[in-house]
Design a protein around this motif. Sequence first.
Motif, short mmCIF file in Angstrom:
data_model
loop_
_atom_site.label_atom_id
_atom_site.label_comp_id
_atom_site.label_asym_id
_atom_site.label_seq_id
_atom_site.Cartn_x
_atom_site.Cartn_y
_atom_site.Cartn_z
N PRO A 58 0.81 41.68 -61.49
CA PRO A 58 0.71 40.77 -62.64
C PRO A 58 0.03 39.59 -62.23
O PRO A 58 -0.62 38.89 -63.40
CB PRO A 58 2.14 40.37 -62.98
N ILE A 59 -0.25 39.24 -61.24
CA ILE A 59 -0.80 37.77 -60.69
C ILE A 59 -2.31 38.16 -61.08
O ILE A 59 -3.05 37.32 -61.67
CB ILE A 59 -0.51 37.66 -59.40
N LEU A 60 -2.69 39.36 -60.81
CA LEU A 60 -4.29 39.72 -61.03
C LEU A 60 -4.47 39.66 -62.54
O LEU A 60 -5.40 39.35 -62.93
CB LEU A 60 -4.61 40.93 -60.13
N VAL A 61 -3.67 40.32 -63.28
CA VAL A 61 -3.86 40.63 -64.85
C VAL A 61 -3.57 39.54 -65.64
O VAL A 61 -4.55 39.45 -66.53
CB VAL A 61 -3.03 41.85 -65.13
N PHE A 62 -2.45 38.69 -65.38
CA PHE A 62 -1.86 37.65 -66.30
C PHE A 62 -2.20 36.02 -65.80
O PHE A 62 -2.15 35.22 -66.61
CB PHE A 62 -0.71 37.90 -66.53
N SER A 63 -2.79 35.89 -64.61
CA SER A 63 -2.91 34.67 -64.21
C SER A 63 -3.97 33.70 -64.98
O SER A 63 -3.94 32.77 -64.98
CB SER A 63 -3.34 34.59 -62.56
N ALA A 64 -5.07 34.37 -65.33
CA ALA A 64 -6.10 33.62 -66.43
C ALA A 64 -5.29 33.15 -67.29
O ALA A 64 -5.58 32.10 -67.95
CB ALA A 64 -7.10 34.67 -66.53
N ILE A 65 -4.42 33.86 -68.19
CA ILE A 65 -3.74 33.34 -69.41
C ILE A 65 -2.75 32.33 -68.91
O ILE A 65 -2.51 31.42 -69.44
CB ILE A 65 -2.83 34.94 -69.96
N GLY A 66 -2.07 32.56 -67.63
CA GLY A 66 -1.36 31.41 -67.25
C GLY A 66 -2.03 30.15 -67.13
O GLY A 66 -1.35 29.12 -67.20
N GLY A 67 -3.29 30.10 -66.40
CA GLY A 67 -4.11 28.98 -66.55
C GLY A 67 -4.42 28.32 -67.73
O GLY A 67 -4.35 27.09 -67.64
N VAL A 68 -4.41 29.10 -68.69
CA VAL A 68 -4.71 28.64 -70.09
C VAL A 68 -3.31 27.78 -70.59
O VAL A 68 -3.52 26.45 -71.25
CB VAL A 68 -5.09 29.57 -71.16
N ILE A 69 -2.41 28.61 -70.40
CA ILE A 69 -1.06 28.04 -70.68
C ILE A 69 -0.89 26.64 -69.94
O ILE A 69 -0.50 25.43 -70.35
CB ILE A 69 -0.09 28.90 -70.63
N THR A 70 -1.37 26.54 -68.68
CA THR A 70 -1.04 25.42 -67.73
C THR A 70 -1.93 24.10 -68.19
O THR A 70 -1.50 23.07 -68.27
CB THR A 70 -1.51 25.66 -66.24
N ASP A 71 -3.12 24.40 -68.80
CA ASP A 71 -3.89 23.43 -69.33
C ASP A 71 -3.57 22.83 -70.59
O ASP A 71 -3.86 21.86 -70.97
CB ASP A 71 -5.42 23.92 -69.42
N ARG A 72 -2.73 23.41 -71.25
CA ARG A 72 -2.35 23.01 -72.67
C ARG A 72 -0.81 22.52 -72.73
O ARG A 72 -0.76 21.56 -73.55
CB ARG A 72 -2.24 24.54 -73.64
N PHE A 73 -0.04 22.58 -71.78
CA PHE A 73 1.34 22.07 -71.69
C PHE A 73 1.67 21.20 -70.66
O PHE A 73 0.84 21.36 -69.46
CB PHE A 73 2.34 23.25 -72.03
N ASP A 74 2.61 20.52 -70.71
CA ASP A 74 3.22 19.82 -69.71
C ASP A 74 3.63 20.49 -68.48
O ASP A 74 4.31 21.31 -68.43
CB ASP A 74 4.29 18.94 -69.97
N LYS A 75 2.98 20.08 -67.29
CA LYS A 75 3.06 20.93 -66.00
C LYS A 75 4.48 20.84 -65.51
O LYS A 75 5.05 21.96 -64.93
CB LYS A 75 1.95 20.75 -65.02
N ARG A 76 5.31 20.00 -65.55
CA ARG A 76 6.48 19.68 -65.10
C ARG A 76 7.45 20.56 -66.03
O ARG A 76 8.38 21.27 -65.20
CB ARG A 76 6.86 18.23 -64.90
N ARG A 77 7.39 20.57 -67.09
CA ARG A 77 8.19 21.32 -67.74
C ARG A 77 8.08 22.96 -67.79
O ARG A 77 8.91 23.63 -67.71
CB ARG A 77 7.98 20.91 -69.39
N LEU A 78 6.72 23.18 -67.65
CA LEU A 78 6.42 24.78 -67.35
C LEU A 78 7.01 24.81 -65.90
O LEU A 78 7.39 26.16 -65.71
CB LEU A 78 4.72 24.80 -67.14
#
Length: 398
Positions: A58-78
């Motif tokens: 899942p890290i290979l397949v979905f990390s790119a999407i995770g990066g998009v989420i990281t840049d959009r939302f508060d990192k501490r809450r994530l």
Amino acid sequence: MPPILRALESRNYRIYFAGQLISLAGTWMQQVAMVWLAYRLTGSALVLGVVGFASQIPILVFSAIGGVITDRFDKRRLLLATQALSMVQALGLAALASQGSATPAHLIALAFGLGLINALDVPTRQAIAVQLVDNKADLPNAIALNSFLMNAARFVGPSLAGFVVALAGEAVCFLLNGLSYLAVLLALLAIRLPAGEARKPPAPPLQALREGLAYAAGQAEIRASLLLVATTSFLAAPYVVLMPLFAREIFGGDARLYGLLLGCSGAGSLLGSAYLASRQDTTGLTRKVALAAPAVGVCVALFALSPALWMAVPVLLALGLTIIVTVAGSNTLIQTRVDNAFRGRVMALFTMAFLGVAPLGSFVVGSLAHAAGVRPTLVLCGLLTVAAGLAYRRRTAD
């Protein structure tokens, strides 16, 4: 603080570091106990491979999407969300194991679930580091201390897991890991991050993903670092998968020798992390990475050709050191060069290059070793790693 610990002068990073110190040991305990439980239930190497694959793909397949989420939302809450979900996963494992109802299907499903969580958690943890240090000049030290912490946990966690499994069973390991997440959750609640810079409204997710890929591809130094980490992870890191064959079939040892070999590479990793932490800044770091990268390949080939244990031990020490300087040094270079607006997406690409590519490399290298032999396979991997390191050196010298 002494220079090697200067990032701990920042209150937020000091609190976060303390929480990670406890939690990472628990994480390694769970990994060892999960593998042991899968083997105890089935006795199948195939199941062990599937469990490991399910946790990493899942890290290979979905990390790119995770990066998009990281840049959009508060990192501490994530991180609060991902760490809480990881705690639920560990406690679920503990409940199944304590009742004796855990099955291989349960382990594979829970491993895949944790992999999905990590696809968001790992890039977020990488991206939040810059917000935790008061002095941005301390960021390289913070990254190096994170690497040191991870490698120290590799020593403590498995040893504790072996003792706890023998004394009380796998369920207790899972329970202790679940409880260890409380340390991270409390740390995240205690830190106080400065207000973020005003940002323009985020682009739609697919557009943001394309923008992140285009940004990383357009930055020559970041692109070179990502390619180097990916090739190192694919070609060199799988030596660990073949280590049991060296311990038993080539050097004629047992599980204790296997532990010794792993310990040697782990000790080298600690030395590499300590070296990076001792550096005052990133001056000359690109050159050090360019030297370490081809040295990784040389060490892999020398380990494959080692005629006896006396040669394998120092080679593994050097291999662990050079891999950490290559990978963690590349992480530092990327973190100090990336634009904050793209930090989450770029660190997601780093996560994919380092962790996501690893299972593919293990599968390919393991299959080749089965067909052509262990020593020739690792020699080939070593030579290709040397070529990749020299290519990186040529790119960065331009």
